[in-house]
Design a protein around this motif. Structure first.
Motif, mmCIF file in Angstrom:
data_model
loop_
_atom_site.group_PDB
_atom_site.id
_atom_site.type_symbol
_atom_site.label_atom_id
_atom_site.label_comp_id
_atom_site.label_asym_id
_atom_site.label_seq_id
_atom_site.Cartn_x
_atom_site.Cartn_y
_atom_site.Cartn_z
ATOM 1 N N PRO A 1 0.824 -1.214 0.000
ATOM 2 C CA PRO A 1 0.000 0.000 0.000
ATOM 3 C C PRO A 1 0.859 1.266 0.000
ATOM 4 C CG PRO A 1 -0.860 -1.593 1.583
ATOM 5 C CD PRO A 1 0.452 -2.133 1.098
ATOM 6 N N ARG A 2 0.538 2.193 -0.896
ATOM 7 C CA ARG A 2 1.348 3.411 -1.018
ATOM 8 C C ARG A 2 1.339 4.241 0.264
ATOM 9 N NH1 ARG A 2 4.277 6.718 -4.660
ATOM 10 N NH2 ARG A 2 5.145 8.258 -3.231
ATOM 11 N N GLU A 3 0.230 4.242 0.980
ATOM 12 C CA GLU A 3 0.165 5.041 2.195
ATOM 13 C C GLU A 3 1.164 4.549 3.243
ATOM 14 O OE1 GLU A 3 -0.833 8.262 4.355
ATOM 15 O OE2 GLU A 3 -1.400 7.803 2.279
ATOM 16 N N VAL A 4 1.478 3.254 3.197
ATOM 17 C CA VAL A 4 2.493 2.721 4.115
ATOM 18 C C VAL A 4 3.852 3.352 3.807
ATOM 19 C CG1 VAL A 4 3.750 0.647 4.819
ATOM 20 C CG2 VAL A 4 1.268 0.549 4.485
ATOM 21 N N ILE A 5 4.182 3.428 2.522
ATOM 22 C CA ILE A 5 5.440 4.059 2.110
ATOM 23 C C ILE A 5 5.443 5.530 2.508
ATOM 24 C CG2 ILE A 5 6.931 4.608 0.155
ATOM 25 C CD1 ILE A 5 6.775 1.619 0.900
ATOM 26 N N ASN A 6 4.319 6.204 2.307
ATOM 27 C CA ASN A 6 4.231 7.612 2.713
ATOM 28 C C ASN A 6 4.490 7.774 4.208
ATOM 29 O OD1 ASN A 6 3.543 8.131 0.074
ATOM 30 N ND2 ASN A 6 1.378 8.494 0.479
ATOM 31 N N ASN A 7 3.935 6.847 5.000
ATOM 32 C CA ASN A 7 4.082 6.948 6.460
ATOM 33 C C ASN A 7 5.514 6.701 6.925
ATOM 34 O OD1 ASN A 7 1.436 7.685 7.029
ATOM 35 N ND2 ASN A 7 0.731 5.560 7.224
ATOM 36 N N VAL A 8 6.190 5.713 6.303
ATOM 37 C CA VAL A 8 7.567 5.445 6.745
ATOM 38 C C VAL A 8 8.490 6.604 6.362
ATOM 39 C CG1 VAL A 8 7.291 2.940 6.748
ATOM 40 C CG2 VAL A 8 8.138 4.077 4.678
ATOM 41 N N ILE A 9 8.204 7.266 5.239
ATOM 42 C CA ILE A 9 9.014 8.425 4.853
ATOM 43 C C ILE A 9 8.684 9.621 5.745
ATOM 44 C CG2 ILE A 9 9.443 10.102 3.008
ATOM 45 C CD1 ILE A 9 9.296 7.801 1.028
ATOM 46 N N ARG A 10 7.410 9.749 6.126
ATOM 47 C CA ARG A 10 7.061 10.785 7.111
ATOM 48 C C ARG A 10 7.862 10.565 8.399
ATOM 49 N NH1 ARG A 10 1.443 9.861 5.538
ATOM 50 N NH2 ARG A 10 0.663 11.660 4.362
ATOM 51 N N THR A 11 7.971 9.306 8.786
ATOM 52 C CA THR A 11 8.712 8.960 9.997
ATOM 53 C C THR A 11 10.185 9.318 9.847
ATOM 54 O OG1 THR A 11 7.169 7.133 10.402
ATOM 55 C CG2 THR A 11 9.262 7.088 11.597
ATOM 56 N N ALA A 12 10.768 9.007 8.690
ATOM 57 C CA ALA A 12 12.171 9.359 8.447
ATOM 58 C C ALA A 12 12.373 10.863 8.525
ATOM 59 C CB ALA A 12 12.616 8.836 7.084
ATOM 60 N N GLY A 13 11.350 11.595 8.103
ATOM 61 C CA GLY A 13 11.425 13.052 8.115
ATOM 62 C C GLY A 13 11.363 13.669 9.498
ATOM 63 N N THR A 14 11.181 12.837 10.536
ATOM 64 C CA THR A 14 11.206 13.356 11.908
ATOM 65 C C THR A 14 12.628 13.413 12.460
ATOM 66 O OG1 THR A 14 10.961 11.182 12.989
ATOM 67 C CG2 THR A 14 8.931 12.321 12.328
ATOM 68 N N ALA A 15 13.611 13.000 11.666
ATOM 69 C CA ALA A 15 15.001 12.957 12.129
ATOM 70 C C ALA A 15 15.500 14.356 12.490
ATOM 71 C CB ALA A 15 15.898 12.358 11.044
ATOM 72 N N PRO A 16 16.417 14.440 13.453
ATOM 73 C CA PRO A 16 17.038 15.733 13.744
ATOM 74 C C PRO A 16 17.966 16.143 12.612
ATOM 75 C CG PRO A 16 18.151 14.000 14.946
ATOM 76 C CD PRO A 16 16.967 13.348 14.268
ATOM 77 N N SER A 17 18.178 17.437 12.454
ATOM 78 C CA SER A 17 19.088 17.927 11.418
ATOM 79 C C SER A 17 19.749 19.211 11.890
ATOM 80 C CB SER A 17 18.337 18.181 10.103
ATOM 81 O OG SER A 17 17.294 19.125 10.284
ATOM 82 N N GLY A 18 20.916 19.502 11.337
ATOM 83 C CA GLY A 18 21.652 20.693 11.725
ATOM 84 C C GLY A 18 20.844 21.958 11.504
ATOM 85 N N ALA A 19 20.574 22.699 12.583
ATOM 86 C CA ALA A 19 19.798 23.940 12.534
ATOM 87 C C ALA A 19 18.413 23.726 11.926
ATOM 88 C CB ALA A 19 20.551 25.028 11.774
ATOM 89 N N HIS A 20 17.888 22.506 12.059
ATOM 90 C CA HIS A 20 16.567 22.137 11.527
ATOM 91 C C HIS A 20 16.421 22.513 10.050
ATOM 92 C CE1 HIS A 20 12.511 20.692 11.863
ATOM 93 N NE2 HIS A 20 12.006 21.826 11.437
ATOM 94 N N THR A 21 17.443 22.202 9.263
ATOM 95 C CA THR A 21 17.390 22.494 7.827
ATOM 96 C C THR A 21 16.725 21.382 7.027
ATOM 97 O OG1 THR A 21 19.645 21.628 7.660
ATOM 98 C CG2 THR A 21 19.398 24.017 7.848
#
Length: 296
Positions: free
Chosen positions: A119-139
């Motif tokens: 299901p495509r929504e599953v892929i969307n959700n796991v990428i949303r999850t990856a997008g919660t990662a910390p990043s330098g100066a929240h860039t």
């Protein structure tokens, strides 16, 4: 004697010209020999990924004047809000940590991936999850390109396999190739055609604002690498498998194929799907806790 003295500077000048000519010819011969070695059966085997010379680095001289850098003064007064996450009891923390470890300890690199739809929504959700990662100066310097088109997947496979064959036969060296033998890997990547999804993760070495000005992305590679780790955990959580691939010297071609901008560089390629019913993995053992943790 006076005539000889007057001609001495001329002799010295002529001698300098002759010496310079000899040195220049010698350098040309050395360069020619070097090129011959590179084309002679792959005798030169660089370990460094040529993508690093892809001329899109933040300090590249050719890019210095492309855009002006945008100051972030408008974000200095960013509003802060209370943070009150749920607090678990001591027994709940222990139980949750054990369950999560058990789940992640089952994670393996799987090269036998089923074409069964996900299901495509599953892929969307796991990428949303990856997008919660910390990043330098929240860039948030990441781009996740999800490929499902069969023709594009096959073109990706062709690019990767062509370069990987060269990697195995020339660039990687005997020791690297030997160390991979027990894992039964080679340059043939059938899963790039078969997996229902290919996720290509690009790091943005800098951002570009709508007005054309650059935005600094601090620690972009570390930030995107953390996001990749979270993505792997998210895939494991939903029962999907992948194998982490870092296609050596494929970045520029794949970036062009996927029409990504010059400030993005490929960091990782993940084929994603369910494992096949007959999938196998090497019988590897992980290091003991005492081998990876130091108490001070």
């Amino acid at each position: 004697m006076a005539l000889f003295s007057s001609l001495t500077p001329v002799f010295v000048a002529v001698l300098c010209v002759i010496i310079g000519f000899i040195i220049k010819n010698s350098q040309k011969k050395d360069e020619s020999r070097s090129k011959e070695k590179r084309s002679d059966g792959g005798k030169v085997r660089p370990w460094v990924d040529e993508d690093l010379q892809d001329d899109t680095e933040i300090n590249s001289k050719d890019n210095e004047n492309d855009y002006e850098w945008l100051e972030t003064e408008d974000e200095e007064n960013l509003h802060h809000i209370p943070y009150t996450p749920h607090q678990y009891s001591a027994s709940e923390i222990l139980e949750r940590s054990e369950k999560f470890y058990s789940l992640m300890n089952l994670r393996r690199s799987v090269r036998f991936i089923s074409p069964e739809p996900v299901p495509r929504e599953v892929i969307n959700n796991v990428i949303r999850t990856a997008g919660t990662a910390p990043s330098g100066a929240h860039t948030e310097p990441w781009t996740f390109v999800v490929v499902t088109d069969a023709d594009v997947k096959h073109k990706i496979r062709e690019i990767v396999e062509e370069e990987e064959e060269i990697n195995y036969k020339q660039r990687m060296g005997d020791k690297w190739v030997h160390d991979l033998k027990r894992l039964r890997t080679n340059w043939v990547k059938e899963y790039l055609d078969i997996a229902p999804y290919l996720i290509l993760i690009f790091k943005q070495i800098h951002g570009v604002h709508p007005n054309g000005k650059k935005k600094t992305h601090y620690y972009n590679e570390i930030s995107v690498s953390i996001a990749c780790g979270i993505l792997l955990a998210a895939l494991q959580n939903v029962g999907l498998v992948t194998v982490t691939t870092t296609p050596l010297n494929c970045g520029p071609q794949l970036r062009a194929l996927l029409q990504r901008p010059a400030n993005e560089k490929l960091l990782m390629l993940l084929p994603v799907g369910y494992p096949t019913s007959d999938a196998t993995v090497p019988d590897l053992k992980r290091k003991d806790l005492n081998d990876i943790m130091v108490n001070v």
